[in-house]
Scaffold this motif. Structure first.
Motif, mmCIF file in Angstrom:
data_model
loop_
_atom_site.group_PDB
_atom_site.id
_atom_site.type_symbol
_atom_site.label_atom_id
_atom_site.label_comp_id
_atom_site.label_asym_id
_atom_site.label_seq_id
_atom_site.Cartn_x
_atom_site.Cartn_y
_atom_site.Cartn_z
ATOM 1 N N SER A 284 0.820 -1.212 0.000
ATOM 2 C CA SER A 284 0.000 0.000 0.000
ATOM 3 C C SER A 284 0.855 1.265 0.000
ATOM 4 N N LYS A 285 2.106 1.148 0.453
ATOM 5 C CA LYS A 285 3.008 2.295 0.469
ATOM 6 C C LYS A 285 3.944 2.328 -0.732
ATOM 7 N N LEU A 286 3.781 1.363 -1.631
ATOM 8 C CA LEU A 286 4.724 1.205 -2.745
ATOM 9 C C LEU A 286 4.082 1.431 -4.111
ATOM 10 N N LEU A 287 3.010 2.194 -4.161
ATOM 11 C CA LEU A 287 2.291 2.364 -5.426
ATOM 12 C C LEU A 287 3.181 2.910 -6.533
ATOM 13 N N GLY A 288 4.155 3.727 -6.173
ATOM 14 C CA GLY A 288 5.016 4.321 -7.188
ATOM 15 C C GLY A 288 6.021 3.373 -7.797
ATOM 16 N N ILE A 289 6.216 2.184 -7.205
ATOM 17 C CA ILE A 289 7.245 1.263 -7.682
ATOM 18 C C ILE A 289 6.941 0.751 -9.086
ATOM 19 N N ARG A 290 5.656 0.622 -9.431
ATOM 20 C CA ARG A 290 5.303 0.050 -10.742
ATOM 21 C C ARG A 290 5.666 0.968 -11.885
ATOM 22 N N TRP A 291 5.794 2.269 -11.614
ATOM 23 C CA TRP A 291 6.160 3.203 -12.686
ATOM 24 C C TRP A 291 7.663 3.201 -12.938
ATOM 25 N N MET A 292 8.413 2.596 -12.027
ATOM 26 C CA MET A 292 9.869 2.560 -12.167
ATOM 27 C C MET A 292 10.387 1.149 -12.475
ATOM 28 N N GLU A 293 9.488 0.173 -12.545
ATOM 29 C CA GLU A 293 9.872 -1.207 -12.803
ATOM 30 C C GLU A 293 9.905 -1.504 -14.293
ATOM 31 N N LYS A 294 10.680 -2.522 -14.667
ATOM 32 C CA LYS A 294 10.692 -3.009 -16.041
ATOM 33 C C LYS A 294 9.614 -4.076 -16.203
ATOM 34 N N ASP A 295 9.205 -4.285 -17.438
ATOM 35 C CA ASP A 295 8.296 -5.379 -17.804
ATOM 36 C C ASP A 295 6.906 -5.264 -17.189
ATOM 37 N N ILE A 296 6.481 -4.052 -16.849
ATOM 38 C CA ILE A 296 5.108 -3.867 -16.372
ATOM 39 C C ILE A 296 4.180 -3.923 -17.584
ATOM 40 N N SER A 297 3.257 -4.869 -17.575
ATOM 41 C CA SER A 297 2.380 -5.050 -18.738
ATOM 42 C C SER A 297 1.071 -4.281 -18.608
ATOM 43 N N ARG A 298 0.482 -4.376 -17.430
ATOM 44 C CA ARG A 298 -0.874 -3.843 -17.273
ATOM 45 C C ARG A 298 -1.072 -3.470 -15.804
ATOM 46 N N THR A 299 -1.280 -2.185 -15.536
ATOM 47 C CA THR A 299 -1.448 -1.765 -14.143
ATOM 48 C C THR A 299 -2.488 -0.651 -14.053
ATOM 49 N N PRO A 300 -3.329 -0.647 -13.030
ATOM 50 C CA PRO A 300 -4.406 0.342 -12.954
ATOM 51 C C PRO A 300 -4.018 1.599 -12.175
ATOM 52 N N ILE A 301 -4.629 2.717 -12.554
ATOM 53 C CA ILE A 301 -4.555 3.949 -11.764
ATOM 54 C C ILE A 301 -5.964 4.244 -11.263
ATOM 55 N N TYR A 302 -6.097 4.451 -9.966
ATOM 56 C CA TYR A 302 -7.369 4.864 -9.391
ATOM 57 C C TYR A 302 -7.284 6.379 -9.196
#
Length: 380
Positions: free
Chosen positions: A233-251
């Protein structure tokens, strides 16, 4: 009597290798996962055993059988001594060639323990370096007894096959053993290890609560030593800095209220830096295309994009501040400098990392475009 025609035939019998040493699938015990704990200067090793017989029936169109899982526990002064003890009571020949994952407890994430375990695994020819690696604070017995829903074999569990789930909903990237070792050996990089727990609140099966594996967060490891384990819950920003992210939601929020949901496909991060005075200043760019899944309030496309971009920027900046709190380079800015200009990294780094303050992260630029809004159109 002429023996010549028979001679080649007799010789060929002795030369045949055949499959005389082969064993039936049900004659072997297959270890699917290994767990490593460490207490009172002793290794506590757990193994999860699965049967491939039920899996084979399903793969060939047979009926699903109820899955059984066996868990063994052994202790020893070294990792090897602990694993050797399983042979005295297991009563069948053991196959290590199908191990899919290894789980470390938080107290096992220390240099001496990791080096002992990894030294044996990398030397032993049966175990592959492509194991999935995890951390946990739960009892390892509970982790290995938490089988998937509907009596599915653990062969398809989160421990053994996390990739499909990650492709559908990308957040915390699973990591293989060889990649984890490489990250820990990289002086400029902080390794990220998926952090598991058991949840009993979300699922029920056969009218009973069903314990399920859950990715709770990430454990950050720097050169073989655990730094911190942080909740997702405190790491939401990690997905924008990771490689190979295919599909992720923004609320998307307006104030404290969620007004829309957007799914972003394959976001692309980029880190750059400048030297201002005697201080490195980092800038981050993130771009991505998405589609609107839910729109709870009438917004124009421009309004929605502006709110979504603001959300992503806030998530990244919040993550950076969290790293400062725990004295961690949580965004791996040091690695970005090392890759771009090693001489600058050598100049500014201390023990491989750039000392970071509020002043080191300046611009965060986010560019999001909306490919589709579904059957409903935006208000003009």
């Amino acid at each position: 009597m002429n023996f010549k025609p028979a001679f080649p035939f007799i010789i060929s019998i002795f030369l045949l290798t055949g499959c005389w040493g082969a064993r039936n699938i049900d004659h072997l015990v297959y270890i699917d996962a290994i767990g490593v704990d460490y207490k009172d200067h002793h290794f506590i090793v757990y193994v999860q055993l699965i049967s491939f017989i039920g899996l084979a029936k399903v793969e060939t169109g047979g009926t699903q059988e109820k899955t059984s899982v066996a868990v063994g526990r052994f202790t020893g002064e070294t990792f090897n001594i602990a694993t050797d003890k399983l042979y005295t009571s297991i009563q069948r020949m053991v196959s290590w060639g199908h191990v899919k994952s290894i789980v470390f407890t938080k107290r096992a994430l220390k240099k001496a323990v990791l080096q002992d375990v990894l030294d044996l695994i990398t030397r032993y020819n049966e175990i592959r370096p492509t194991l999935w690696v995890y951390a946990t604070d739960e009892p390892l017995k509970k982790i290995f007894e938490a089988t998937p829903l509907l009596h599915t074999t653990p062969f398809y569990s989160l421990l053994s096959n996390p990739e499909e789930l990650f492709q559908q909903s990308s957040f915390i990237r699973p990591i293989r053993l060889h990649r984890f070792i490489a990250d820990m050996n990289e002086t400029s990089k902080t390794a990220r290890l998926p952090y598991l727990n058991i949840t009993t609140r979300n699922w029920a099966e056969d009218k009973k609560e069903k314990p399920m594996l859950n990715v709770k967060g990430i454990c950050f490891v720097d050169h073989y030593e655990l730094q911190q384990c942080i909740d997702r819950s405190k790491l939401l920003g990690i997905r924008w800095m990771e490689k190979d992210i295919s599909r992720t939601p923004i609320y998307v929020k307006k104030g404290n209220k969620v007004v829309a949901s957007i799914v972003i496909l394959k976001p692309k991060p980029k880190i750059s830096y400048q030297i201002k005075g005697n201080t490195p200043v980092f800038n981050i760019k993130v771009s991505g295309k998405g589609s609107v899944v839910e729109l709870r309030e009438k917004l124009t496309e421009k309004q929605l994009i502006r709110l979504a971009q603001k959300t992503v920027e806030e998530e990244i900046r919040s993550l950076y501040k969290l790293g400062l709190k725990y004295d961690m380079d949580i965004l791996n800015l040091s690695e970005a400098m090392y890759r771009q200009k090693p001489e600058d990294w050598k100049k500014f780094s201390k023990s491989g990392k750039i000392p970071l303050t509020d002043e080191n992260l300046k611009k965060i630029k986010v560019k999001i475009s909306i490919d589709t809004s579904g059957k409903e159109k935006f208000r003009q």
